[in-house]
Write a protein that holds these residues in place. Structure first.
Motif, PDB file in Angstrom:
ATOM      1  N   THR A  41       0.795  -1.067   0.049  1.00  0.00           N
ATOM      2  CA  THR A  41       0.025   0.040  -0.128  1.00  0.00           C
ATOM      3  C   THR A  41       0.901   1.272  -0.026  1.00  0.00           C
ATOM      4  OG1 THR A  41      -1.727  -1.105   1.266  1.00  0.00           O
ATOM      5  CG2 THR A  41      -1.898   1.090   1.229  1.00  0.00           C
ATOM      6  N   MET A  42       1.707   1.279   0.832  1.00  0.00           N
ATOM      7  CA  MET A  42       2.911   2.434   1.039  1.00  0.00           C
ATOM      8  C   MET A  42       3.346   2.527  -0.464  1.00  0.00           C
ATOM      9  SD  MET A  42       6.100   3.066   3.421  1.00  0.00           S
ATOM     10  CE  MET A  42       7.008   1.686   2.773  1.00  0.00           C
ATOM     11  N   ALA A  43       3.894   1.539  -0.964  1.00  0.00           N
ATOM     12  CA  ALA A  43       4.929   1.737  -2.063  1.00  0.00           C
ATOM     13  C   ALA A  43       3.801   2.123  -3.447  1.00  0.00           C
ATOM     14  CB  ALA A  43       5.205   0.475  -2.831  1.00  0.00           C
ATOM     15  N   THR A  44       2.473   1.723  -3.471  1.00  0.00           N
ATOM     16  CA  THR A  44       1.689   1.903  -4.649  1.00  0.00           C
ATOM     17  C   THR A  44       1.121   3.696  -4.302  1.00  0.00           C
ATOM     18  OG1 THR A  44      -0.049   0.532  -3.660  1.00  0.00           O
ATOM     19  CG2 THR A  44       1.372  -0.194  -5.553  1.00  0.00           C
ATOM     20  N   ILE A  45       0.889   3.886  -2.905  1.00  0.00           N
ATOM     21  CA  ILE A  45       0.211   5.257  -2.890  1.00  0.00           C
ATOM     22  C   ILE A  45       1.450   6.201  -3.498  1.00  0.00           C
ATOM     23  CG2 ILE A  45      -0.006   6.653  -0.902  1.00  0.00           C
ATOM     24  CD1 ILE A  45      -1.568   4.870   0.540  1.00  0.00           C
ATOM     25  N   ASP A  46       2.751   6.038  -3.266  1.00  0.00           N
ATOM     26  CA  ASP A  46       3.531   6.920  -3.635  1.00  0.00           C
ATOM     27  C   ASP A  46       3.792   7.092  -5.140  1.00  0.00           C
ATOM     28  OD1 ASP A  46       4.592   7.964  -1.177  1.00  0.00           O
ATOM     29  OD2 ASP A  46       6.597   8.392  -2.485  1.00  0.00           O
ATOM     30  N   ALA A  47       3.267   5.895  -5.896  1.00  0.00           N
ATOM     31  CA  ALA A  47       3.100   6.155  -7.446  1.00  0.00           C
ATOM     32  C   ALA A  47       2.202   7.104  -7.793  1.00  0.00           C
ATOM     33  CB  ALA A  47       2.848   4.653  -7.702  1.00  0.00           C
ATOM     34  N   SER A  48       1.280   7.284  -7.245  1.00  0.00           N
ATOM     35  CA  SER A  48       0.252   8.224  -7.544  1.00  0.00           C
ATOM     36  C   SER A  48       0.082   9.654  -6.547  1.00  0.00           C
ATOM     37  CB  SER A  48      -0.947   7.851  -7.725  1.00  0.00           C
ATOM     38  OG  SER A  48      -1.499   6.975  -6.316  1.00  0.00           O
ATOM     39  N   ILE A  49       0.763   9.619  -5.434  1.00  0.00           N
ATOM     40  CA  ILE A  49       0.435  10.562  -4.431  1.00  0.00           C
ATOM     41  C   ILE A  49       1.048  11.934  -5.123  1.00  0.00           C
ATOM     42  CG2 ILE A  49       2.671  10.681  -3.339  1.00  0.00           C
ATOM     43  CD1 ILE A  49       0.834  11.043  -0.527  1.00  0.00           C
ATOM     44  N   VAL A  50       1.705  12.081  -5.986  1.00  0.00           N
ATOM     45  CA  VAL A  50       2.480  13.277  -6.618  1.00  0.00           C
ATOM     46  C   VAL A  50       1.514  13.850  -7.486  1.00  0.00           C
ATOM     47  CG1 VAL A  50       4.813  12.611  -6.038  1.00  0.00           C
ATOM     48  CG2 VAL A  50       3.891  12.295  -8.352  1.00  0.00           C
ATOM     49  N   ILE A  51       0.668  13.032  -8.120  1.00  0.00           N
ATOM     50  CA  ILE A  51      -0.086  13.612  -9.235  1.00  0.00           C
ATOM     51  C   ILE A  51      -0.977  14.598  -8.905  1.00  0.00           C
ATOM     52  CG2 ILE A  51      -1.882  13.138 -10.954  1.00  0.00           C
ATOM     53  CD1 ILE A  51      -0.835  10.205 -10.931  1.00  0.00           C
ATOM     54  N   ILE A  52      -1.479  14.505  -7.904  1.00  0.00           N
ATOM     55  CA  ILE A  52      -2.566  15.698  -7.090  1.00  0.00           C
ATOM     56  C   ILE A  52      -1.903  16.824  -6.609  1.00  0.00           C
ATOM     57  CG2 ILE A  52      -4.705  16.272  -5.936  1.00  0.00           C
ATOM     58  CD1 ILE A  52      -5.156  14.656  -8.541  1.00  0.00           C
TER      59      ILE A  52
END
Length: 621
Positions: A41-52
């Motif tokens: 969860t931590m690793a994949t959240i960071d794949a998209s967290i910067v988009i917004i």
């Protein structure tokens, strides 16, 4: 089937899985599940967290991401993470087989946490600040790749075959849903301080690191081997060249809206493909290859990975297209300010995440009993139907209908992901599970990167042919001089697309360099920069692009469903060498997962060295 049995025969002896000791209190598998789910969860959240969070991040380092020459920084912040995880997971999975899956996994927590601290402390501004963030994002992605490459293998070791679908389903869906949770979390944290987007990982990483070092243990026996340097180098360079070329193919080149005619992009595509072909040839001629190509002779493994690649391509760019749709058109039409649209786009996409979370664990549990094929195939068919519904949905839709469609898209992806992952991981020999997990992650992450490149290229190509005349008519009709309107209409569509994605007022951003807004009547300025002008202007061209994108996604899902249907019955690989030919699908139902097979079971009758030493479990023809 992998058997849980007391090999010693003595009372109180420690039970074993595939001949390797595991905890006898029954709690270890749940510890492994909870820890690996946290890491995924931590690793994949960071794949998209910067988009917004991107507008806040670039404001924080005082850099306009849409200025000429700065779009590269923007793309590398988004795609660089995916690129590293796609390239590195196979090597890291193989190293897990050689030096210990838990050891590489634990190191991943450490690397990820340290990189998150470095990102939070960015001391630079401007382009130097952007490069600091990009470089440490790549390091962070390396830590994430260590976690992704070995988490599925750790779970497969810890759980008996008949329970893996549920366990891998929870883990897989947590990972996939993390990509959508990251959109919401990025918006909420960036509204307070952009550095929180990276600081949020630090306490989670510290807790996860300590917890994994204390509680996880090596179950599978490691087998030291020579590192396949030639294979690692050719694969790494080939995959990197291919994915970097796709990244730059999205950007404008010369007078073209995209960069697919750029000689460097063409050289990257051709050179990357050539290196990957050379890699495959190398791997068939060395004794201890990095990439176990022999695993693809197992039909369940080959079909599962092919279906995963197609499903990832169909699903990977979806979140970007939906955010663009919501932030650029629907939310402004419904009264939201452009600065707020990225956050609300993440909120309005929650039904998609909900569908993942509901369907994943349920389909994983049911696939343990009935086999993965019906659920994985049905999931891709449901996703294809949802894409078809998105094609005919009007741009200014009733939200309940949009929410229902994306909810079923999430249901479809959840139905597919859990059984497919379980089928892949159960079909390979125990000693190759780290490598197999890395291969699975490579196909999934590469599919995500390909999807972003393909979807954006299709969208931009669609806009390039229809947006310029619409811009000229709309701007000139509000008093913008024809020369300025024509100049603006010839700007690369990627700038317009990213302006909407990042919460900028697109017309204000397009006209700012010319200074024309300061010379127009107040009424015209109000209309041009209002919430309705740009969405109404772009609606036709954007819908044309959406039709192309979602049609391609539906086609990918349908082809993936066909591949999934051809995977055969559930297949559990027993201890033995990598098969020299296609794996045999045994139709008989296996014994209960926690019991050794009886004397009449197929697994018992097959010789210990037989490549097709397997037991079918509830497979359906």
């Amino acid at each position: 089937m992998s058997r849980l049995a007391d090999r010693s025969g003595a009372a109180g002896a420690q039970p074993t899985l595939n001949g390797h000791a595991i905890a006898d209190d029954g709690r270890y598998k749940w510890i492994a599940l909870s820890n690996t789910t946290l890491s995924m969860t931590m690793a994949t959240i960071d794949a998209s967290i910067v988009i917004i969070a991107m507008p806040a991040i670039f404001r924080g380092i005082h850099l306009d991401p849409l200025a000429p020459g700065n779009v590269s920084y923007l793309l590398w912040m988004i795609i660089g993470y995916l690129l590293v995880t796609a390239v590195a997971v196979v090597t890291l999975g193989r190293l897990g087989d050689m030096y210990g899956r838990v050891r590489i996994y634990n190191l991943g927590f450490v690397v990820f946490t340290l990189a998150s601290i470095a990102l939070s402390l960015d001391p630079l501004t401007g382009s130097s600040g952007a490069m600091w963030l990009i470089c440490w994002r790549l390091v962070q992605a390396l830590g994430g790749a260590m976690l992704m490459a070995n988490s599925a293998a750790i779970l497969t070791d810890a759980f008996p075959a008949g329970k893996r679908g549920m366990a891998l389903g929870v883990n897989q869906i947590a990972g996939i849903s993390g990509q959508f949770v990251g959109l919401l979390l990025g918006g909420l944290l960036a509204a307070v301080d952009w550095r929180l987007v990276f600081w949020v990982n630090v306490p989670i990483g510290i807790v996860g690191t300590i917890w994994s070092y204390i509680s996880l243990r090596e179950i599978a026996t490691t087998r030291r081997a020579r590192i396949d340097w030639l294979g690692n180098i050719t694969f790494g360079l080939g995959a990197t060249a291919l994915l970097v070329a796709i990244t730059y193919g999205i950007q404008p080149y010369g007078g073209h809206p995209t960069g697919w005619m750029n000689p460097w992009v063409l050289a990257g595509l051709a050179g990357g493909a050539a290196l990957l072909v050379a890699f495959c040839l190398i791997e068939t001629h060395i004794a201890e290859p990095m990439f176990q190509l022999g695993l693809f002779k197992i039909r369940a493994f080959a079909a599962g990975n092919a279906a995963s690649l197609l499903g990832s391509i169909a699903r990977g760019g979806l979140q970007f297209m939906l955010v663009l749709w919501l932030a650029g058109i629907w939310l402004p039409l419904h009264g939201y300010n452009y600065a707020d649209t990225p956050l609300w786009a993440g909120i309005y996409m929650l039904p998609l995440t909900t569908g993942f979370l509901i369907a994943g664990p349920i389909s994983g549990t049911l696939s343990d009993r009935y086999g993965p094929r019906p659920f994985a195939t049905a999931g891709l068919l449901v996703a294809a139907a949802a894409f078809c519904c998105l094609i005919v949905l009007p741009l200014n839709f009733p939200y309940w209908l949009f929410a229902l469609i994306i909810f079923f898209n999430g249901i479809g992806s959840g139905l597919f992901a859990s059984p497919n992952t379980s089928a892949i991981m159960s079909s390979v020999p125990a000693q190759h599970r780290g490598s197999a997990s890395g291969m699975r992650s490579t196909f999934q992450n590469a599919g995500m990167s390909l999807s972003i490149g393909i979807f954006f290229s299709l969208m931009i190509a669609g806009l390039a042919s229809t947006l310029p005349p619409a811009l000229i008519r709309g701007l000139h009709g509000q008093g913008v001089p024809l020369s300025v309107a024509t100049q603006v209409s010839h700007l690369p569509p990627v700038a317009t697309v990213f302006a909407a994605l990042l919460g900028f007022n697109p017309v204000q951003h397009l006209l700012k360099p010319s200074g024309v807004l300061a010379r127009l009547p107040a009424h015209n300025v109000t209309v041009l920069t209002g919430r309705h002008f740009f969405p109404t202007l772009i609606a036709g061209p954007f819908h044309h692009g959406l039709v192309i994108v979602f049609t391609a996604a539906a086609a990918m899902s349908l082809v993936g469903a066909l591949v999934s249907l051809l995977r055969g019955r559930q297949f559990y690989y027993q201890d033995g060498p990598v098969p020299a030919g296609p794996a045999e699908q045994v139709p008989a139902r296996s014994p209960a997962p926690d019991q050794p097979p009886n004397g009449n079971s197929p697994a018992h009758r097959l010789a210990p060295g037989d490549p097709a030493r397997a037991a079918g479990a509830g497979g359906m023809d």
